[in-house]
Design an enzyme around this catalytic site. Structure first.
Site, mmCIF file in Angstrom:
data_model
loop_
_atom_site.group_PDB
_atom_site.id
_atom_site.type_symbol
_atom_site.label_atom_id
_atom_site.label_comp_id
_atom_site.label_asym_id
_atom_site.label_seq_id
_atom_site.Cartn_x
_atom_site.Cartn_y
_atom_site.Cartn_z
ATOM 1 N N VAL A 53 106.694 80.895 -19.824
ATOM 2 C CA VAL A 53 107.202 82.129 -19.895
ATOM 3 C C VAL A 53 107.016 82.509 -21.448
ATOM 4 O O VAL A 53 107.274 82.887 -22.300
ATOM 5 C CB VAL A 53 108.118 82.661 -19.089
ATOM 6 C CG1 VAL A 53 107.848 83.260 -17.861
ATOM 7 C CG2 VAL A 53 109.791 82.102 -19.329
ATOM 8 N N TYR A 54 107.851 81.388 -22.133
ATOM 9 C CA TYR A 54 107.597 81.034 -23.661
ATOM 10 C C TYR A 54 106.420 81.343 -24.303
ATOM 11 O O TYR A 54 105.103 80.434 -24.567
ATOM 12 C CB TYR A 54 107.449 79.639 -24.105
ATOM 13 C CG TYR A 54 109.403 78.683 -23.344
ATOM 14 C CD1 TYR A 54 110.456 79.337 -22.425
ATOM 15 C CD2 TYR A 54 110.122 77.650 -23.706
ATOM 16 C CE1 TYR A 54 111.020 78.865 -22.053
ATOM 17 C CE2 TYR A 54 110.904 76.950 -23.449
ATOM 18 C CZ TYR A 54 111.712 77.473 -22.437
ATOM 19 O OH TYR A 54 112.757 76.841 -22.127
ATOM 20 N N SER A 55 106.549 82.173 -24.864
ATOM 21 C CA SER A 55 105.624 83.349 -25.313
ATOM 22 C C SER A 55 104.027 83.447 -24.526
ATOM 23 O O SER A 55 103.556 82.658 -24.775
ATOM 24 C CB SER A 55 104.777 82.305 -26.954
ATOM 25 O OG SER A 55 106.279 82.215 -27.228
ATOM 26 N N GLY A 56 104.707 84.017 -23.413
ATOM 27 C CA GLY A 56 103.161 84.205 -23.056
ATOM 28 C C GLY A 56 101.851 82.814 -22.525
ATOM 29 O O GLY A 56 101.311 82.815 -22.347
ATOM 30 N N GLY A 57 102.823 81.334 -21.996
ATOM 31 C CA GLY A 57 102.096 80.469 -22.148
ATOM 32 C C GLY A 57 101.522 79.677 -23.481
ATOM 33 O O GLY A 57 100.986 78.567 -23.271
#
Length: 342
Positions: A61-65
């Protein structure tokens, strides 16, 4: 760089590890943390490896991958020099009802996607990012064991579990002979000591090492916040504080005052002292540091190679001592039978 065993496993990890939450900068939370691109990440990885810091932590989930993708690009050609830690459980796609949790369906699919983004065929440490109370533990743990046996994951951990979440999971794994969790990525800092109440004794008893996240208390222990001074204009705190626990201002200033005193005595910075205090706590295997730039990274790396004196540790303990919730305050009245972990 000092290396420590990860819980009761045979894997040794550096005392400091690098968190990639600043890679990518997508969304309000991660945008407030930083927006490091591939070139910047490659330089930070260079500095880390030169210092002996070889463990890099990320999450789907960090910056959506995007953070995983950037990390994969930054370590390309030197996978054998690094350890990769990543996480999954939180919702990844708002339009897919199965893109969340710790179900067999989601874990198998998300691990494959993470391997592709990271550009590798195995993850050294995979952690559930949070507890999924809606999926049977047997389903989750058997799936993780399958992924270990398939060679896609080497070690297992969790993050943000309560004591009973973790202990029940370990009991189920033991019952069926499945791979055990050896790490718990948990919030722990001089202004956030809840970890000590139950998770630390559990970690000692069950051989689960702490992977500490947000060791500077959501940016409050960077040395930029002091009694009677305005908050810094350039800081990630305003954009991220709402996601973290509230901290009483007088309590924060009391801790910072003690840090300032010890900084004057040692010649070290406030963040270095706060990190060094954590490195002397029981169960701590590694402390995850973050940095937007090389200067911040090098400052944080200065937290190792020396130790606070026992007297200085005691002063920080006293300044940051919280009032535990029940039954922990009651148990501390019977230290003969319930001593503080050492």
């Amino acid at each position: 760089m000092e290396y420590r065993f990860l819980g009761r496993s045979g894997l040794r990890v550096p005392a400091l590890s690098f968190g990639t939450g600043t890679f990518g900068g997508k969304g309000p939370l991660f945008g407030s943390w930083g927006n490091t691109d591939v070139a910047g990440a490659t330089r930070l990885v260079d500095v880390c490896l030169d210092a002996g810091l070889t463990l890099f932590d990320s999450a789907d989930v960090y910056s959506g991958g995007e953070a995983e993708r950037i990390l994969g690009a930054a370590i390309k050609g030197r996978r054998d020099q690094v350890l990769i830690s990543t996480k999954a459980t939180f919702r990844f796609d708002d339009n897919d009802p199965n893109a969340v949790g710790s179900s067999r369906f989601h874990l198998l699919r998300t691990v494959d996607a993470q391997l592709q983004r990271l550009g590798t065929d195995y993850i050294d440490l995979f952690q559930l990012h949070g507890f999924d109370a809606k999926t049977p533990l047997e389903e989750t743990l058997s799936t993780l064991d399958d992924l270990v046996r398939a060679g896609k994951i080497r070690y297992l951990g969790v993050s943000n579990f309560s004591g009973w979440h973790l202990m029940k999971s370990l009991a189920v794994a033991d019952r069926y002979g499945w791979t055990r969790y050896v790490a718990h990525q948990a919030y722990y800092s001089l202004i956030g000591r809840d970890y000590e109440w139950e998770l630390m004794p559990l970690g000692l008893d069950q051989g689960v090492g702490a992977v500490v996240w947000s060791p500077l208390g959501w940016g409050r222990l960077t040395g930029k916040i002091r009694r009677g001074q305005p908050r810094p204009e350039v800081s990630r705190l305003p954009g991220s504080a709402e996601y973290g626990p509230p901290v009483d201002e007088e309590y924060l200033y009391r801790v910072v005052d003690a840090l300032d005193e010890i900084a004057a005595e040692t010649g070290k910075t406030v963040p270095q002292i706060a990190l060094n205090w954590l490195l002397q706590r029981p169960t701590v295997s590694t402390v995850v540091i973050g940095a937007r730039n090389e200067e911040q990274l090098r400052q944080n790396l200065g937290a190792v190679g020396w130790n606070l004196t026992p007297e200085q540790v005691a002063r920080l303990d006293a300044a940051s001592a919280p009032t535990p919730a029940y039954p922990y305050w009651h148990q501390r009245g019977f230290a003969e039978r319930n001593p503080f972990p050492v």
